[in-house]
Scaffold this motif. Structure first.
Motif, PDB file in Angstrom:
ATOM      1  N   SER A   1       0.975  -0.502  13.139  1.00  0.00           N
ATOM      2  CA  SER A   1       0.578   0.497  12.155  1.00  0.00           C
ATOM      3  C   SER A   1      -0.624   1.273  12.674  1.00  0.00           C
ATOM      4  O   SER A   1      -0.533   1.982  13.665  1.00  0.00           O
ATOM      5  CB  SER A   1       0.313  -0.179  10.804  1.00  0.00           C
ATOM      6  N   SER A   2      -1.805   1.147  12.049  1.00  0.00           N
ATOM      7  CA  SER A   2      -2.981   1.886  12.501  1.00  0.00           C
ATOM      8  C   SER A   2      -3.735   1.184  13.623  1.00  0.00           C
ATOM      9  O   SER A   2      -4.640   1.777  14.221  1.00  0.00           O
ATOM     10  CB  SER A   2      -3.934   2.127  11.318  1.00  0.00           C
ATOM     11  N   CYS A   3      -3.387  -0.065  13.938  1.00  0.00           N
ATOM     12  CA  CYS A   3      -4.084  -0.802  15.001  1.00  0.00           C
ATOM     13  C   CYS A   3      -4.008  -0.111  16.363  1.00  0.00           C
ATOM     14  O   CYS A   3      -5.006  -0.095  17.096  1.00  0.00           O
ATOM     15  CB  CYS A   3      -3.550  -2.226  15.085  1.00  0.00           C
TER      16      CYS A   3
ATOM     17  N   VAL B   1       4.242   1.338  16.109  1.00  0.00           N
ATOM     18  CA  VAL B   1       3.758   2.382  15.199  1.00  0.00           C
ATOM     19  C   VAL B   1       4.860   2.773  14.222  1.00  0.00           C
ATOM     20  O   VAL B   1       6.044   2.544  14.466  1.00  0.00           O
ATOM     21  CB  VAL B   1       3.292   3.639  15.973  1.00  0.00           C
ATOM     22  N   HIS B   2       4.452   3.376  13.123  1.00  0.00           N
ATOM     23  CA  HIS B   2       5.379   3.963  12.156  1.00  0.00           C
ATOM     24  C   HIS B   2       4.641   5.070  11.412  1.00  0.00           C
ATOM     25  O   HIS B   2       3.442   5.260  11.575  1.00  0.00           O
ATOM     26  CB  HIS B   2       5.925   2.911  11.188  1.00  0.00           C
ATOM     27  N   ARG B   3       5.379   5.806  10.591  1.00  0.00           N
ATOM     28  CA  ARG B   3       4.742   6.905   9.876  1.00  0.00           C
ATOM     29  C   ARG B   3       3.786   6.371   8.808  1.00  0.00           C
ATOM     30  O   ARG B   3       3.980   5.276   8.282  1.00  0.00           O
ATOM     31  CB  ARG B   3       5.792   7.815   9.245  1.00  0.00           C
ATOM     32  N   VAL B   4       2.776   7.148   8.524  1.00  0.00           N
ATOM     33  CA  VAL B   4       1.799   6.757   7.506  1.00  0.00           C
ATOM     34  C   VAL B   4       2.248   7.278   6.151  1.00  0.00           C
ATOM     35  O   VAL B   4       3.073   8.183   6.060  1.00  0.00           O
ATOM     36  CB  VAL B   4       0.399   7.306   7.833  1.00  0.00           C
ATOM     37  N   PHE B   5       1.711   6.681   5.109  1.00  0.00           N
ATOM     38  CA  PHE B   5       1.945   7.199   3.770  1.00  0.00           C
ATOM     39  C   PHE B   5       0.664   7.044   2.982  1.00  0.00           C
ATOM     40  O   PHE B   5      -0.186   6.211   3.301  1.00  0.00           O
ATOM     41  CB  PHE B   5       3.110   6.481   3.074  1.00  0.00           C
ATOM     42  N   ALA B   6       0.479   7.879   1.988  1.00  0.00           N
ATOM     43  CA  ALA B   6      -0.737   7.859   1.182  1.00  0.00           C
ATOM     44  C   ALA B   6      -0.511   7.056  -0.085  1.00  0.00           C
ATOM     45  O   ALA B   6       0.619   6.820  -0.506  1.00  0.00           O
ATOM     46  CB  ALA B   6      -1.173   9.283   0.846  1.00  0.00           C
ATOM     47  N   ALA B   7      -1.614   6.649  -0.695  1.00  0.00           N
ATOM     48  CA  ALA B   7      -1.535   5.771  -1.861  1.00  0.00           C
ATOM     49  C   ALA B   7      -0.732   6.389  -2.991  1.00  0.00           C
ATOM     50  O   ALA B   7       0.005   5.701  -3.688  1.00  0.00           O
ATOM     51  CB  ALA B   7      -2.948   5.435  -2.348  1.00  0.00           C
ATOM     52  N   ASP B   8      -0.855   7.704  -3.203  1.00  0.00           N
ATOM     53  CA  ASP B   8      -0.175   8.303  -4.344  1.00  0.00           C
ATOM     54  C   ASP B   8       1.325   8.393  -4.133  1.00  0.00           C
ATOM     55  O   ASP B   8       2.081   8.515  -5.083  1.00  0.00           O
ATOM     56  CB  ASP B   8      -0.747   9.685  -4.675  1.00  0.00           C
TER      57      ASP B   8
ATOM     58  N   TRP C   1       2.748   9.544  18.804  1.00  0.00           N
ATOM     59  CA  TRP C   1       2.766   9.803  17.364  1.00  0.00           C
ATOM     60  C   TRP C   1       4.089  10.403  16.912  1.00  0.00           C
ATOM     61  O   TRP C   1       4.444  10.288  15.742  1.00  0.00           O
ATOM     62  CB  TRP C   1       1.594  10.688  16.959  1.00  0.00           C
ATOM     63  N   ILE C   2       4.828  11.007  17.812  1.00  0.00           N
ATOM     64  CA  ILE C   2       6.189  11.449  17.467  1.00  0.00           C
ATOM     65  C   ILE C   2       7.032  10.233  17.116  1.00  0.00           C
ATOM     66  O   ILE C   2       7.773  10.228  16.126  1.00  0.00           O
ATOM     67  CB  ILE C   2       6.815  12.257  18.615  1.00  0.00           C
ATOM     68  N   HIS C   3       6.913   9.173  17.923  1.00  0.00           N
ATOM     69  CA  HIS C   3       7.629   7.926  17.613  1.00  0.00           C
ATOM     70  C   HIS C   3       7.192   7.385  16.254  1.00  0.00           C
ATOM     71  O   HIS C   3       8.024   6.868  15.489  1.00  0.00           O
ATOM     72  CB  HIS C   3       7.379   6.880  18.701  1.00  0.00           C
ATOM     73  N   ALA C   4       5.903   7.501  15.956  1.00  0.00           N
ATOM     74  CA  ALA C   4       5.411   7.018  14.661  1.00  0.00           C
ATOM     75  C   ALA C   4       6.045   7.799  13.522  1.00  0.00           C
ATOM     76  O   ALA C   4       6.530   7.221  12.542  1.00  0.00           O
ATOM     77  CB  ALA C   4       3.886   7.131  14.608  1.00  0.00           C
TER      78      ALA C   4
ATOM     79  N   PRO D   1      10.546   4.789   9.954  1.00  0.00           N
ATOM     80  CA  PRO D   1      10.270   4.513   8.532  1.00  0.00           C
ATOM     81  C   PRO D   1       9.082   3.591   8.359  1.00  0.00           C
ATOM     82  O   PRO D   1       8.767   2.772   9.232  1.00  0.00           O
ATOM     83  CB  PRO D   1      11.567   3.847   8.054  1.00  0.00           C
ATOM     84  N   LYS D   2       8.449   3.699   7.195  1.00  0.00           N
ATOM     85  CA  LYS D   2       7.224   2.943   6.952  1.00  0.00           C
ATOM     86  C   LYS D   2       7.436   1.439   6.849  1.00  0.00           C
ATOM     87  O   LYS D   2       6.468   0.673   6.941  1.00  0.00           O
ATOM     88  CB  LYS D   2       6.545   3.449   5.679  1.00  0.00           C
ATOM     89  N   ASP D   3       8.684   0.997   6.659  1.00  0.00           N
ATOM     90  CA  ASP D   3       8.934  -0.438   6.572  1.00  0.00           C
ATOM     91  C   ASP D   3       9.511  -1.001   7.863  1.00  0.00           C
ATOM     92  O   ASP D   3      10.043  -2.115   7.890  1.00  0.00           O
ATOM     93  CB  ASP D   3       9.862  -0.750   5.398  1.00  0.00           C
ATOM     94  N   GLU D   4       9.420  -0.218   8.961  1.00  0.00           N
ATOM     95  CA  GLU D   4       9.839  -0.684  10.279  1.00  0.00           C
ATOM     96  C   GLU D   4       8.790  -0.248  11.300  1.00  0.00           C
ATOM     97  O   GLU D   4       7.844   0.459  10.965  1.00  0.00           O
ATOM     98  CB  GLU D   4      11.209  -0.106  10.656  1.00  0.00           C
ATOM     99  N   LEU D   5       8.952  -0.685  12.543  1.00  0.00           N
ATOM    100  CA  LEU D   5       8.022  -0.311  13.599  1.00  0.00           C
ATOM    101  C   LEU D   5       8.773   0.095  14.857  1.00  0.00           C
ATOM    102  O   LEU D   5       9.846  -0.449  15.157  1.00  0.00           O
ATOM    103  CB  LEU D   5       7.078  -1.464  13.942  1.00  0.00           C
ATOM    104  N   PHE D   6       8.214   1.044  15.579  1.00  0.00           N
ATOM    105  CA  PHE D   6       8.691   1.384  16.911  1.00  0.00           C
ATOM    106  C   PHE D   6       7.818   0.601  17.883  1.00  0.00           C
ATOM    107  O   PHE D   6       6.658   0.923  18.097  1.00  0.00           O
ATOM    108  CB  PHE D   6       8.567   2.888  17.171  1.00  0.00           C
ATOM    109  N   TYR D   7       8.378  -0.474  18.448  1.00  0.00           N
ATOM    110  CA  TYR D   7       7.640  -1.305  19.400  1.00  0.00           C
ATOM    111  C   TYR D   7       7.786  -0.730  20.806  1.00  0.00           C
ATOM    112  O   TYR D   7       8.896  -0.446  21.260  1.00  0.00           O
ATOM    113  CB  TYR D   7       8.167  -2.743  19.386  1.00  0.00           C
ATOM    114  N   PHE D   8       6.665  -0.571  21.495  1.00  0.00           N
ATOM    115  CA  PHE D   8       6.673  -0.020  22.841  1.00  0.00           C
ATOM    116  C   PHE D   8       6.924  -1.106  23.880  1.00  0.00           C
ATOM    117  O   PHE D   8       6.414  -2.227  23.751  1.00  0.00           O
ATOM    118  CB  PHE D   8       5.333   0.660  23.154  1.00  0.00           C
ATOM    119  N   THR D   9       7.684  -0.764  24.904  1.00  0.00           N
ATOM    120  CA  THR D   9       7.833  -1.654  26.046  1.00  0.00           C
ATOM    121  C   THR D   9       6.599  -1.509  26.933  1.00  0.00           C
ATOM    122  O   THR D   9       5.881  -0.493  26.853  1.00  0.00           O
ATOM    123  CB  THR D   9       9.087  -1.313  26.862  1.00  0.00           C
TER     124      THR D   9
END
Length: 267
Positions: free
Chosen positions: A172-174, A194-201, A235-238, A242-250
């Motif tokens: 995520s943001s790490c 990484v994955h896309r971010v979303f805001a609290a609202d 960040w394109i990969h991010a 989707p926010k409930d999955e991750l793009f893991y880098f090799t």
């Protein structure tokens, strides 16, 4: 007493004070001054960014936290599943707020989630121990994007390296924090995603304003990564994930995209 004597007197006291202290004390005070100035500037930048958020939303942009039942997220890519954390103690460490521990070799262990306020606590930690820190070692599921950006900038301003060790998790943001290191070393078995971010609202049911906020944050993240020399494709990969999955880098992708400067040798 002449006017010149009045001017020379405080100058003489300052010179005597500096001469009476070892070089390391002078450097420590200089470092603290630089740290305070950096944190003030970052705070002002963050305040400007927060003005874009409606008053009824969380004032800090959060990233996606790992679900309560698992401390990791599944991979969007077949064959890159990420770590399966089954040990309860390890899982609890990832879900808990970030902790900082200085160990031998100038390594500051950064374990746990990045929450609103983590940047302030990190700044306090390096103000106390910054002169002894060489490398920040990460193991985190991410969290608050705003805090991650501030932490990453503090790492870069201080000249620290970053590291993700064998079997460790940085999601995520790490990876934004990881990008702040001057030298960025990842173990071949580290899981970095990484994955896309979303805001609290958005979570509260107002997706339109949530999308606006997420786009503003994404722009800040992309700008920061480029300033760190990281390929914007990270960040394109991010944004494509989707926010409930991750793009893991090799490991090869980490080097190709300049997110890592080196893959640690095994054995």
């Amino acid at each position: 007493m002449s006017e010149n004597a009045h001017i020379r007197e405080p100058e003489g006291r300052i010179r005597r004070w500096l001469n009476s202290r070892p070089d390391e004390h002078v450097l420590l005070w200089s470092f603290r001054g630089l740290l305070v100035a950096t944190f003030v500037v970052l705070g002002l930048d963050l305040a400007d960014l927060q003005k874009q958020i409606p008053a009824d939303t969380d004032p800090v942009f959060p990233g996606l936290m790992a679900p309560d039942d698992v401390p990791y997220l599944p991979s969007i890519r077949e064959g890159r599943t990420g770590p399966v954390v089954t040990d309860p103690e390890t899982a609890a460490t990832l879900r808990n707020p970030a902790t900082f521990e200085l160990v031998d070799g100038g390594k500051l262990l950064f374990d746990g989630a990045i929450e609103p306020g983590s940047a302030r606590r990190f700044a306090e930690e390096i103000e106390k121990r910054g002169g002894y820190i060489d490398t920040v070692v990460l193991n985190s599921p991410g969290g608050s994007v705003a805090d991650a950006l501030v932490i990453a900038t503090l790492i870069r301003e201080a000249g620290f390296n970053t590291e993700i060790g064998p079997g460790s998790y940085c999601a995520s943001s790490c990876p934004l924090v990881f990008a702040g290191g001057r030298e960025r070393v990842a173990a071949p078995t580290a899981s970095i995603g990484v994955h896309r971010v979303f805001a609290a609202d958005e979570a509260a049911g107002t997706p339109a304003s949530g999308m606006d906020n997420a786009q503003a944050v994404s722009a800040e993240c992309q700008r920061f990564l480029m300033e760190m020399g990281v390929d914007p494709r990270v960040w394109i990969h991010a944004m494509e994930t989707p926010k409930d999955e991750l793009f893991y880098f090799t490991p090869d992708e980490l080097i190709d995209l300049k997110l890592a400067t080196r893959i640690a040798k095994t054995g």
